[in-house]
Design an enzyme around this catalytic site. Sequence first.
Site, PDB file in Angstrom:
ATOM      1  N   CYS A  51       0.815  -1.203   0.000  1.00 26.15           N
ATOM      2  CA  CYS A  51       0.000   0.000   0.000  1.00 26.15           C
ATOM      3  C   CYS A  51       0.850   1.255   0.000  1.00 26.15           C
ATOM      4  O   CYS A  51       2.071   1.217   0.045  1.00 26.15           O
ATOM      5  CB  CYS A  51      -0.916   0.019   1.216  1.00 26.15           C
ATOM      6  SG  CYS A  51      -0.007  -0.072   2.759  1.00 26.15           S
ATOM      7  N   GLY A  62      -1.030   0.364  -4.869  1.00 26.73           N
ATOM      8  CA  GLY A  62      -2.151  -0.484  -4.480  1.00 26.73           C
ATOM      9  C   GLY A  62      -3.406  -0.099  -5.228  1.00 26.73           C
ATOM     10  O   GLY A  62      -3.743   1.081  -5.302  1.00 26.73           O
ATOM     11  N   ASN A  74       1.551   0.766   6.053  1.00 26.32           N
ATOM     12  CA  ASN A  74       2.212   0.233   4.860  1.00 26.32           C
ATOM     13  C   ASN A  74       3.250  -0.776   5.307  1.00 26.32           C
ATOM     14  O   ASN A  74       4.132  -0.436   6.100  1.00 26.32           O
ATOM     15  CB  ASN A  74       2.872   1.379   4.079  1.00 26.32           C
ATOM     16  CG  ASN A  74       3.807   0.874   2.990  1.00 26.32           C
ATOM     17  OD1 ASN A  74       3.623  -0.221   2.465  1.00 26.32           O
ATOM     18  ND2 ASN A  74       4.812   1.662   2.659  1.00 26.32           N
ATOM     19  N   GLY A  75       3.157  -2.007   4.826  1.00 29.37           N
ATOM     20  CA  GLY A  75       4.154  -3.008   5.183  1.00 29.37           C
ATOM     21  C   GLY A  75       3.527  -4.253   5.756  1.00 29.37           C
ATOM     22  O   GLY A  75       2.360  -4.566   5.510  1.00 29.37           O
ATOM     23  N   TYR A 110      11.302  -1.686  -8.327  1.00 25.80           N
ATOM     24  CA  TYR A 110       9.973  -1.870  -8.912  1.00 25.80           C
ATOM     25  C   TYR A 110       8.898  -0.950  -8.360  1.00 25.80           C
ATOM     26  O   TYR A 110       8.128  -0.368  -9.107  1.00 25.80           O
ATOM     27  CB  TYR A 110       9.543  -3.331  -8.711  1.00 25.80           C
ATOM     28  CG  TYR A 110       8.189  -3.677  -9.286  1.00 25.80           C
ATOM     29  CD1 TYR A 110       8.034  -3.974 -10.636  1.00 25.80           C
ATOM     30  CD2 TYR A 110       7.051  -3.707  -8.479  1.00 25.80           C
ATOM     31  CE1 TYR A 110       6.789  -4.288 -11.162  1.00 25.80           C
ATOM     32  CE2 TYR A 110       5.801  -4.027  -8.998  1.00 25.80           C
ATOM     33  CZ  TYR A 110       5.681  -4.313 -10.341  1.00 25.80           C
ATOM     34  OH  TYR A 110       4.456  -4.621 -10.856  1.00 25.80           O
ATOM     35  N   SER A 124       7.991   0.310 -15.312  1.00 23.68           N
ATOM     36  CA  SER A 124       9.073   0.395 -14.334  1.00 23.68           C
ATOM     37  C   SER A 124      10.437   0.016 -14.893  1.00 23.68           C
ATOM     38  O   SER A 124      11.458   0.254 -14.248  1.00 23.68           O
ATOM     39  CB  SER A 124       8.753  -0.496 -13.129  1.00 23.68           C
ATOM     40  OG  SER A 124       8.481  -1.821 -13.534  1.00 23.68           O
ATOM     41  N   ASP A 151      13.734  -6.027 -18.333  1.00 22.85           N
ATOM     42  CA  ASP A 151      12.647  -5.987 -17.357  1.00 22.85           C
ATOM     43  C   ASP A 151      13.256  -5.825 -15.971  1.00 22.85           C
ATOM     44  O   ASP A 151      14.471  -5.990 -15.778  1.00 22.85           O
ATOM     45  CB  ASP A 151      11.807  -7.260 -17.438  1.00 22.85           C
ATOM     46  CG  ASP A 151      10.365  -7.030 -16.964  1.00 22.85           C
ATOM     47  OD1 ASP A 151      10.085  -5.947 -16.422  1.00 22.85           O
ATOM     48  OD2 ASP A 151       9.534  -7.938 -17.132  1.00 22.85           O
ATOM     49  N   ASP A 152      12.389  -5.496 -14.990  1.00 18.90           N
ATOM     50  CA  ASP A 152      12.908  -5.219 -13.648  1.00 18.90           C
ATOM     51  C   ASP A 152      13.062  -6.475 -12.807  1.00 18.90           C
ATOM     52  O   ASP A 152      13.905  -6.525 -11.911  1.00 18.90           O
ATOM     53  CB  ASP A 152      12.002  -4.218 -12.913  1.00 18.90           C
ATOM     54  CG  ASP A 152      10.537  -4.613 -12.995  1.00 18.90           C
ATOM     55  OD1 ASP A 152      10.186  -5.672 -12.453  1.00 18.90           O
ATOM     56  OD2 ASP A 152       9.754  -3.866 -13.610  1.00 18.90           O
TER      57      ASP A 152
END
Length: 484
Positions: A8, A34, A109-110, A250, A291, A353-354
């Site tokens: 989030c 999110g 967040n987390g 990312y 990204s 790509d990441d």
Amino acid sequence: MRGINEECGVFGIWNHPEASHVTYFGLHSLQHRGQEGAGIVAGSSQGLDNHRGHGLVSEVFRDDSILDRLSGDRAIGHVRYSTSGSNHIENVQPFLFHFYDMDLGICHNGNLVNARALRKRLEERGAIFHSSSDTEVLVHLIRHSQAETFEGKLQEGLNQLRGGFTYLIVTKDALYGAVDQHALRPLVIGKMKNGAYVAASETCAIDVVGAEFVCNIMAGQYVVINDQGIRIEAYAAPQAPAVTAMEYVYFARPDSVIAGQNVHATRKRAGRLLAQEAPAQADMVIGVPNSSLSAATGYAEVSGLPYEMGLIKNQYVARTFIQPTQELREQGVRMKLSAVKSIVGGKRVVMVDDSIVRGTTSRRIVQLLKEAGAKEVHVRIAAPPILFPSFYGIDMSTSGELICANHSLEEVCQLINADSLAFLSEEGLKDAIGLETEGPNKGLCMDCFSADYVAGLHDYEQQFYDSLTPIQQAYLAKKEAQHE
């Protein structure tokens, strides 16, 4: 098309007459963190109100009357991707509690790695949880504390948490923001021209609302913002900082600055180092939107190959729901990404790509390019292989879903149907991010790359060791031998 998902993003503001409207703009800039749900708690010294729902910010707050109802000069907001707790409305944040002596809004967040143990202890003491989210744990710790002041209760609660987190809490008296003891999850503070303070997961959010960057909240710190101004305190002895490397790889927007490093610049350096470590005989370099575009430009510069727009992303496709048939799933990919036939047809392509998590997305993109006529597709990943699960708030918590934890490099290359495959080294990623902090990981948390779980595993320890694959075991044995 399912990639990695961050849990989030959070945004808070104090002392602005249109607090809920500013929070809406802040959340919109954090939408990449999110897309499952969003919410805002807003109010004044008289009390707090909230609105939350499933979907994008623009869907949840589709009517201006909703924001108008959330009047007041203080607010916190949240965009959600569920990694802890199911996707039910009771888990959509921020949570709002009306206690007999106060209103309290909270968002997070987390992920807490000791939430299960804390919840069990709290329930044994009579706590009743209204959600399955670990965010609620801190509220119960605060309410069960015997400390005399709210700050004392907050400090006591934060000291019991383990994992990666940032919290925002709003009451009638103040806006509080807290960061875990390793600063795994970022929290930045900004100040608007009218004197209002804002707090957010990324600097892009404070930029969007016209605020000036003030500071980062560091490991083991919390901030108090009220009518007297701003004050930063330590709730725990500082630990070695370990910013989650995946923020740079990312999650974060390219225009954000994390721990002093611009995300676009770090990704571009990663691409440059990747070109040095893993060159390819090809005609062009393309990036996977969005990204990976920065890393692709860096790869092109060092390799001397032209950078081309070989893949186009439809920016207006917000989400692709799980479809019942393979044919419809493939169609969902094509809704999001298109290969440009006139660019890649007959060409040898380096696709930057990441990351590769489950491998399904990489396979489908390689397939798109080859269907568009690409003669060869050489996949280059601007990060090391994701070998281990993450328990600090990233949607990859089991080893079984990680393709690189279950297959060799050669097997992964075959499974995604690439002509060659290479990853950036761990040292290359650390150098690209360049935090210049002492220690083997140079100020980064490399958990999903090297199993360095700086905040411990706690509730997840048995799960981690029981699910180790032969490839993971071999990596850990080699790592241990190098340290001896």
